[in-house]
Design a protein around this motif. Sequence first.
Motif, PDB file in Angstrom:
ATOM      1  N   ASP A  18       0.817  -1.205   0.000  1.00  0.00           N
ATOM      2  CA  ASP A  18       0.000   0.000   0.000  1.00  0.00           C
ATOM      3  C   ASP A  18       0.857   1.265   0.000  1.00  0.00           C
ATOM      4  O   ASP A  18       0.333   2.371  -0.145  1.00  0.00           O
ATOM      5  N   LYS A  19       2.160   1.096   0.145  1.00  0.00           N
ATOM      6  CA  LYS A  19       3.086   2.213   0.056  1.00  0.00           C
ATOM      7  C   LYS A  19       4.492   1.647  -0.015  1.00  0.00           C
ATOM      8  O   LYS A  19       4.727   0.464   0.245  1.00  0.00           O
ATOM      9  N   TYR A  22       4.789   2.723  -4.874  1.00  0.00           N
ATOM     10  CA  TYR A  22       3.382   2.645  -4.479  1.00  0.00           C
ATOM     11  C   TYR A  22       3.019   3.884  -3.676  1.00  0.00           C
ATOM     12  O   TYR A  22       3.701   4.235  -2.717  1.00  0.00           O
ATOM     13  N   VAL A  23       1.932   4.552  -4.093  1.00  0.00           N
ATOM     14  CA  VAL A  23       1.507   5.803  -3.469  1.00  0.00           C
ATOM     15  C   VAL A  23       0.009   5.748  -3.219  1.00  0.00           C
ATOM     16  O   VAL A  23      -0.756   5.372  -4.121  1.00  0.00           O
ATOM     17  N   LYS A  24      -0.439   6.109  -2.016  1.00  0.00           N
ATOM     18  CA  LYS A  24      -1.875   6.222  -1.761  1.00  0.00           C
ATOM     19  C   LYS A  24      -2.419   7.459  -2.472  1.00  0.00           C
ATOM     20  O   LYS A  24      -1.868   8.545  -2.361  1.00  0.00           O
ATOM     21  N   ILE A  81      -4.590   2.930  -4.430  1.00  0.00           N
ATOM     22  CA  ILE A  81      -3.148   2.920  -4.654  1.00  0.00           C
ATOM     23  C   ILE A  81      -2.828   3.212  -6.121  1.00  0.00           C
ATOM     24  O   ILE A  81      -3.424   2.629  -7.029  1.00  0.00           O
TER      25      ILE A  81
END
Length: 400
Positions: free
Chosen positions: A232-233, A264-266, A274
Amino acid sequence: MIPVLPLGKGEKAAEDTGKSKTIQPVNGKTQLDFVDLVRMALKKTVEDREEHNGEVFSTKLKISYPIAAPGYTLQTGFAGVATSNASFYTNKDANASSVLTSFTYTIRNQIILPVQTNIFTKGNKYNIVFDWRYLLFPSYTYGLGGYTSMNEGYLIDYSCIRVHQAVLRELAEDLYAGIGYNLDYFWNIKELSPPVNKATDFELYGLSKTEFASGFTFNFLYDTRKNSINPDKGNFVNVIYRPNLTVFGNSASWRSLVIDLRKYVKFPANSNNILAFWSYEWFTIDGKAPYLMLPNTGGDPYSNTGRGYIQGRFRGPNMVYLEGEYRFGITNNGLLGGVVFANAQSFTELASNNFETVAPACGFGIRLKWNKFSKTNVCLDYGFGLNGSGGLFVNLGEVF
């Protein structure tokens, strides 16, 4: 296909008190997964498992019950997959370790038998990685470079053993370097129904009944992801330099370099959606790699590059690949999600050694939560490529 199994043999079910079923919270949110649905259908409560840093934690080895499931790729067609895995933490300061094996038999008489490990020792001081596999793999090839067409495809048959392993030592937090040894051996190589009265690219490149490659690898890894199954990041950088020298049994020396980058970036920042980015570069630095070991579509360790095209659709001395994917939730309980993605791949031409073409693709998919604790999803994607290329792609675990 990446088979990752949901339940450990040592996981205890919550006591069935006869009361209405409730779903245990994960990170403070009520979540459902496929295992919950099955247990509820069997009138059982869901699992109550200990968490560690937002994920299930146990120093005990958790061996999944073997499971049989269907699979599908453009190269294999429909397949039967029997798979099992084990997961564990060496201690509370270590990343999750895993051991995976499966057996796949396809309608095209292909056999795939991998044994893969990713082990972190106490305090993440060492990362031990194995990728051993046996393949009996009649499959399609289309020639070299980006100017080939789908109607040029024909079957080649071969058996293969891959023995890849590496040991990496932590240099700083999330940063590793180490050495490994890779061996690839292909035998009983033969073309099946190649074009008539025309030499194939395989024949012009150098067709033989066997291909062999052996060499030490030098590995660099930077990985800030806490969950490699469904991040998730975080960031992931993996660089593998492989010199295949004659002293290790190769008929001629050649060297390769693989650079695997992921981020990975929210997005939005306060959501669970994501944005994921993937760059995969695979170069033949010098010498002449065996035909079946040249960079190719879907030739990465998990056969996931190039959704929208069949595995092996493009092949050449060097490969550049880019992909972006947006992952979003559909149901509030996390059971269903969706993705949209786009990718592009390019291969150098044998004559010019230049990147002259680009093959883009795009698509969409559905995610079914298989295990809410490991965040494993069943991934069903449909990809569209150029000139009518396209098809269904199935994974257990995210594509990257």
